[in-house]
Design an enzyme around this catalytic site. Structure first.
Site, PDB file in Angstrom:
ATOM      1  N   GLY A  10      -8.100   1.439   4.238  1.00 22.98           N
ATOM      2  CA  GLY A  10      -7.929   2.304   3.295  1.00 22.98           C
ATOM      3  C   GLY A  10      -9.404   2.745   2.257  1.00 22.98           C
ATOM      4  N   GLY A  14     -11.140   2.178  -3.879  1.00 19.59           N
ATOM      5  CA  GLY A  14     -11.192   1.058  -3.939  1.00 19.59           C
ATOM      6  C   GLY A  14     -12.183   0.164  -3.633  1.00 19.59           C
ATOM      7  CB  ILE A  15     -12.001  -3.472  -2.599  1.00 24.53           C
ATOM      8  CG1 ILE A  15     -12.053  -4.375  -3.900  1.00 24.53           C
ATOM      9  CG2 ILE A  15     -12.770  -4.433  -1.194  1.00 24.53           C
ATOM     10  CD1 ILE A  15     -11.157  -5.036  -3.912  1.00 24.53           C
ATOM     11  N   GLY A  16     -11.723  -1.068  -0.323  1.00 25.24           N
ATOM     12  CA  GLY A  16     -12.372  -0.744   0.814  1.00 25.24           C
ATOM     13  C   GLY A  16     -13.434   0.529   0.651  1.00 25.24           C
ATOM     14  CE1 TYR A 159      -0.491  -5.360  -2.095  1.00 28.53           C
ATOM     15  CE2 TYR A 159      -0.906  -7.698  -3.768  1.00 28.53           C
ATOM     16  CZ  TYR A 159      -2.076  -6.383  -2.900  1.00 28.53           C
ATOM     17  OH  TYR A 159      -3.229  -6.071  -2.588  1.00 28.53           O
TER      18      TYR A 159
END
Length: 214
Positions: A10, A14-16, A159
């Protein structure tokens, strides 16, 4: 991290993406795994490293990535399992697995076990970092792991359940691999105004001002 090889799933947004960028800045050679080949190539053009496009909801793709990285690099110093999904509806992958469970639980497990020989080849100090998220909470319902009996997407219910299962998986692997030189960690980065959160209209997510919306 200079001279170290790191795989980030990922890693195209974003965070990845920020994780991949930060590790590259520390000198690591980063393998960026993402579903979109164009986005993966764009990240690598910015930070260096290697793009490895793959759909990590598919078992065949997970095994292909593990085999490719092992063959190409021989050793892996860190695996960051950042990729995750929070689908609105219950759908099954081509392997017959519920999509969120496939992305958030099965993918980290298959990648970590498939890459274990490469992680052990690092000679000690290798680590797996699993990213949890949402509002993980227990208990885990073994009769509803894949939303078989009930499924609530976009409200973070399912989730949350899969991310709690990932935390339990991380603990189990940590205990199982004690003494191998490979540590397994689970990290919670907190809520962030990422593209994934912005694409989840009915779930709580932070706005740029830090206020919450529902």
């Amino acid at each position: 991290m200079r001279g170290k090889t790191v795989l980030v799933t990922g890693g195209t947004g974003g965070i990845g993406r920020e994780t991949a960028r930060g590790l590259a800045a520390l000198g690591a050679g980063v393998v960026v795994v993402g579903r979109d080949p164009g986005r993966a190539a764009a990240v690598v053009a910015e930070i260096g490293g290697e793009a490895c496009p793959a759909d990590l909801t598919r078992l065949a793709e997970l095994r292909r990535v593990a085999a490719k990285v092992t063959e190409r690099h021989g050793r892996l110093d860190m695996l960051v399992n950042n990729f995750g999904l929070n689908p609105a509806d219950r759908t099954l992958t081509e392997d017959g697995v519920e999509t969120a469970f496939a992305a958030n639980v099965l993918a980290p497990y298959v990648l970590a076990t498939g890459l274990l020989p490469a992680l052990r080849a690092a000679g000690g100090g290798a680590r797996v970092v699993n990213l949890t998220g949402g509002l993980p909470d227990g208990p885990i319902d073994p009769t509803n792991l894949q939303g078989e009996r009930r499924f609530r997407g976009w409200t973070f219910s399912h989730y949350n359940h899969t991310k709690t299962a990932l935390m339990a998986l991380s603990l189990a692997l940590s205990e199982r691999w004690a003494g191998t030189g490979v540590t397994v960690n689970v990290a919670y980065p907190g809520h962030a105004y990422t593209p994934g959160n912005r694409a989840t209209p009915s779930a709580p997510s932070p706005t740029p001002t830090g206020r919450w919306r529902r």
